[in-house]
Design a protein around this motif. Structure first.
Motif, PDB file in Angstrom:
ATOM      1  N   PRO A  93      20.042   3.603  -4.737  1.00 45.08           N
ATOM      2  CA  PRO A  93      21.202   3.948  -3.914  1.00 45.08           C
ATOM      3  C   PRO A  93      20.958   5.234  -3.125  1.00 45.08           C
ATOM      4  N   HIS A  94      21.738   5.420  -2.073  1.00 39.05           N
ATOM      5  CA  HIS A  94      21.646   6.614  -1.240  1.00 39.05           C
ATOM      6  C   HIS A  94      21.814   7.864  -2.103  1.00 39.05           C
ATOM      7  N   LYS A  95      21.010   8.879  -1.798  1.00 40.86           N
ATOM      8  CA  LYS A  95      21.063  10.171  -2.485  1.00 40.86           C
ATOM      9  C   LYS A  95      20.793  10.031  -3.989  1.00 40.86           C
ATOM     10  N   SER A  96      19.731   9.299  -4.309  1.00 40.17           N
ATOM     11  CA  SER A  96      19.352   9.160  -5.724  1.00 40.17           C
ATOM     12  C   SER A  96      18.313  10.197  -6.133  1.00 40.17           C
TER      13      SER A  96
ATOM     14  N   LEU B 219      19.196   3.225 -13.827  1.00 41.64           N
ATOM     15  CA  LEU B 219      19.254   4.480 -13.087  1.00 41.64           C
ATOM     16  C   LEU B 219      20.699   4.951 -12.973  1.00 41.64           C
ATOM     17  N   ASP B 220      20.934   6.245 -13.209  1.00 44.48           N
ATOM     18  CA  ASP B 220      22.291   6.791 -13.159  1.00 44.48           C
ATOM     19  C   ASP B 220      23.023   6.422 -11.883  1.00 44.48           C
ATOM     20  N   SER B 221      22.378   6.634 -10.734  1.00 43.76           N
ATOM     21  CA  SER B 221      23.077   6.413  -9.468  1.00 43.76           C
ATOM     22  C   SER B 221      23.443   4.942  -9.292  1.00 43.76           C
ATOM     23  N   TRP B 222      22.590   4.029  -9.765  1.00 44.50           N
ATOM     24  CA  TRP B 222      22.903   2.608  -9.654  1.00 44.50           C
ATOM     25  C   TRP B 222      24.046   2.241 -10.596  1.00 44.50           C
TER      26      TRP B 222
ATOM     27  N   VAL C 194       0.837  -1.211   0.000  1.00 41.84           N
ATOM     28  CA  VAL C 194       0.000   0.000   0.000  1.00 41.84           C
ATOM     29  C   VAL C 194       0.865   1.251   0.000  1.00 41.84           C
ATOM     30  N   VAL C 195       1.880   1.274   0.834  1.00 38.78           N
ATOM     31  CA  VAL C 195       2.848   2.367   0.892  1.00 38.78           C
ATOM     32  C   VAL C 195       4.173   1.815   0.386  1.00 38.78           C
ATOM     33  N   LEU C 196       4.742   2.497  -0.617  1.00 32.20           N
ATOM     34  CA  LEU C 196       5.898   1.950  -1.340  1.00 32.20           C
ATOM     35  C   LEU C 196       7.110   2.869  -1.191  1.00 32.20           C
ATOM     36  N   PRO C 197       8.215   2.340  -0.665  1.00 34.70           N
ATOM     37  CA  PRO C 197       9.436   3.137  -0.511  1.00 34.70           C
ATOM     38  C   PRO C 197      10.349   2.998  -1.716  1.00 34.70           C
ATOM     39  N   HIS C 198      11.321   3.901  -1.809  1.00 38.03           N
ATOM     40  CA  HIS C 198      12.340   3.738  -2.850  1.00 38.03           C
ATOM     41  C   HIS C 198      13.751   3.964  -2.311  1.00 38.03           C
ATOM     42  N   GLU C 199      13.878   4.278  -1.010  1.00 43.01           N
ATOM     43  CA  GLU C 199      15.185   4.573  -0.443  1.00 43.01           C
ATOM     44  C   GLU C 199      15.509   3.657   0.733  1.00 43.01           C
ATOM     45  N   GLN C 200      16.811   3.490   0.976  1.00 39.64           N
ATOM     46  CA  GLN C 200      17.273   2.831   2.183  1.00 39.64           C
ATOM     47  C   GLN C 200      17.153   3.805   3.355  1.00 39.64           C
ATOM     48  N   THR C 201      17.016   3.272   4.554  1.00 38.87           N
ATOM     49  CA  THR C 201      16.987   4.118   5.747  1.00 38.87           C
ATOM     50  C   THR C 201      18.091   3.690   6.707  1.00 38.87           C
TER      51      THR C 201
ATOM     52  N   PRO D 107      -0.549  14.421  -6.626  1.00 38.63           N
ATOM     53  CA  PRO D 107      -0.746  13.513  -7.770  1.00 38.63           C
ATOM     54  C   PRO D 107       0.539  13.348  -8.583  1.00 38.63           C
ATOM     55  N   LEU D 108       0.746  12.161  -9.092  1.00 38.83           N
ATOM     56  CA  LEU D 108       1.945  11.881  -9.880  1.00 38.83           C
ATOM     57  C   LEU D 108       2.023  12.707 -11.153  1.00 38.83           C
ATOM     58  N   ASP D 109       0.884  13.186 -11.632  1.00 36.24           N
ATOM     59  CA  ASP D 109       0.901  13.987 -12.854  1.00 36.24           C
ATOM     60  C   ASP D 109       0.884  15.487 -12.573  1.00 36.24           C
ATOM     61  N   ASP D 110       1.110  15.895 -11.331  1.00 38.84           N
ATOM     62  CA  ASP D 110       1.128  17.318 -11.013  1.00 38.84           C
ATOM     63  C   ASP D 110       2.280  18.001 -11.755  1.00 38.84           C
ATOM     64  N   PRO D 111       2.013  19.129 -12.428  1.00 31.98           N
ATOM     65  CA  PRO D 111       3.075  19.783 -13.216  1.00 31.98           C
ATOM     66  C   PRO D 111       4.179  20.388 -12.370  1.00 31.98           C
ATOM     67  N   GLY D 112       3.984  20.440 -11.045  1.00 33.33           N
ATOM     68  CA  GLY D 112       4.999  21.020 -10.190  1.00 33.33           C
ATOM     69  C   GLY D 112       5.947  20.014  -9.572  1.00 33.33           C
ATOM     70  N   LEU D 113       5.887  18.760  -9.998  1.00 32.13           N
ATOM     71  CA  LEU D 113       6.813  17.761  -9.455  1.00 32.13           C
ATOM     72  C   LEU D 113       8.172  17.874 -10.150  1.00 32.13           C
ATOM     73  N   VAL D 114       9.190  18.165  -9.369  1.00 31.86           N
ATOM     74  CA  VAL D 114      10.549  18.321  -9.898  1.00 31.86           C
ATOM     75  C   VAL D 114      11.495  17.468  -9.058  1.00 31.86           C
ATOM     76  N   ILE D 115      12.319  16.651  -9.710  1.00 30.25           N
ATOM     77  CA  ILE D 115      13.363  15.897  -9.027  1.00 30.25           C
ATOM     78  C   ILE D 115      14.712  16.403  -9.536  1.00 30.25           C
ATOM     79  N   LEU D 116      15.559  16.837  -8.617  1.00 31.80           N
ATOM     80  CA  LEU D 116      16.882  17.320  -8.989  1.00 31.80           C
ATOM     81  C   LEU D 116      17.893  16.180  -8.938  1.00 31.80           C
ATOM     82  N   PRO D 117      18.912  16.249  -9.788  1.00 33.36           N
ATOM     83  CA  PRO D 117      20.003  15.263  -9.684  1.00 33.36           C
ATOM     84  C   PRO D 117      20.891  15.597  -8.497  1.00 33.36           C
TER      85      PRO D 117
END
Length: 406
Positions: free
Chosen positions: A385-388, A322-325, A114-121, A237-247
């Motif tokens: 990976p960390h800091k992806s 993925l670049d970081s991987w 139901v809740v899905l992570p993508h990072e290590q903690t 929402p995943l399609d929100d135009p304001g979603l920005v991910i920086l490298p």
């Protein structure tokens, strides 16, 4: 699937720029002192309390003091809170607006899907947040999650009557130049909004440590569906135009062992190495459609492109692309790096300048990770990976607090 609820937020009676801050995990010691000096009621006095082991109890006492003084007040009725954030996009150079909704989310173990992570903690960070939550019984910040838009959600917000609550703006504000908070309190409209998430899944964008802390807290002190089993979250929402991910680029204190000719020999079986001028690295990376990593050292620079992406058993295809991987699992080991000293920066110019001046020996410049890759990796149970990822901007702290069960 996802269970969301309206709630009675605790908020500053008077929201001004001097009381807000970035989330705790992007504040270093210098910034923490600067924010604390701005105002005795800045939220960092709670989110990053000073002291030794007694700092958690001190934060709890301070919170109660602010409540008694009326600095913080609890809203009278359960509500859904809409948050509009306007900010500068450093990737495009333009201005964007992101809209999200503060709700309570029922915490679920990741294996429930139901809740899905993508990072290590990391255990130390979670223990710190857990002890603060134990002491204050208050979620002092919210986490940030994503969901897939649906007709039910669009119907829920189509005619909703949002009541203005607070607004702050200014070029020197953290996490954007404009922040507006509104609420929805009509019980019929609130119920429609809650039902819209009955078949939804939530991807964690930011706040993995706080989510896992909230899950542990709920499992320790609560029963299923009790207040302790919920955590405040901003859902976008995943399609929100304001979603920005920086490298996030890597700046290294050491070069790979050997000479550039030896580096190239180690890479040539699996990678193409295209020489490029320092000042052209970013432009050339963009022209390669996000499939080239920039490698810079003082005397030169390459674009490094995988010739192929061999499948890895048990890992989703989106992760191995993925670049970081690719960098940490393939390029750096091939170059001869083992455990290099490095720092992270979101500024490519900072990375390039560090190499140019000799403050660093090498740098790797990465592309922004695609949002779809995050969704696919998390859905398949993979971890980046960390800091992806770095979602920009963060959710401003000081807008919404939630006293558990209150």
């Amino acid at each position: 699937m996802a269970t969301v609820r309206a709630f009675r937020a605790t908020r500053f009676a008077r929201l001004i720029p001097d009381v807000v801050a970035p989330p705790y995990d992007v504040i270093d010691d210098t910034l923490r002192q600067e924010l604390a000096a701005r105002n005795p009621y800045n939220i960092v006095h709670l989110t990053l309390p000073e002291g030794g082991d007694d700092r958690y109890a001190r934060a709890a006492r301070l919170l109660q003091h602010w409540l008694a003084e009326g600095v913080l007040r609890q809203d009278p009725d359960p509500a859904i809170y809409r948050y509009v954030q306007r900010f500068h996009d450093p990737l495009s150079g333009g201005t964007r607006t992101r809209t999200g909704y503060f709700v309570l989310l029922h915490t679920e173990p990741y294996e429930n899907g139901v809740v899905l992570p993508h990072e290590q903690t990391f255990p130390g960070v979670k223990e710190d947040r857990y002890r603060l939550l134990q002491a204050t019984r208050t979620h002092l910040e919210t986490i940030f999650g994503l969901f897939e838009d649906t007709p039910a959600f669009q119907e829920a917000i189509a005619d909703a009557m949002w009541e203005p609550l607070a607004q702050v703006e200014g070029d020197d504000l953290p996490e954007g130049s404009f922040h507006k908070l509104e609420r929805l309190v009509n019980p019929v409209e609130v119920s429609r909004f809650e039902r819209a998430f009955a078949n939804a899944r939530v991807w964690i964008a930011d706040g993995h440590h706080r989510y896992e802390t909230a899950l542990r807290y709920g499992q320790t002190y609560g029963a299923d569906d009790s207040p302790e089993r919920f955590v405040p979250i901003l859902l976008v929402p995943l399609d929100d135009p304001g979603l920005v991910i920086l490298p996030t680029h890597r700046v290294l204190a050491e070069s790979p062992p050997g000479t550039p000719a030896e580096w190239q020999a180690r890479l040539q079986s699996e990678f193409e190495c295209v020489p490029v001028a320092h000042e052209a690295v970013l432009e050339q990376m963009a022209q390669h459609g996000g499939e080239a990593i920039g490698f810079v050292w003082r005397e030169g620079a390459w674009l490094i492109r995988p010739k192929m992406y061999p499948p890895v058993q048990g890992l989703p295809d989106a992760l191995i692309r993925l670049d970081s991987w690719v960098l940490h699992e393939r390029i750096m080991p091939a170059l001869g790096y083992t455990e290099p000293q490095k720092r992270y920066t979101r500024s490519a110019q900072d990375a390039l300048e560090s190499v140019r001046t000799g403050a660093a020996q090498a740098a790797f410049l990465l592309n922004p990770p695609p949002l779809r890759a995050l969704q696919q990796i998390a859905s398949a149970g993979g971890k980046m990976p960390h800091k992806s990822t770095y979602f920009h901007p963060k959710v401003l702290s000081g807008l919404i607090l939630w006293q558990v069960g209150a």
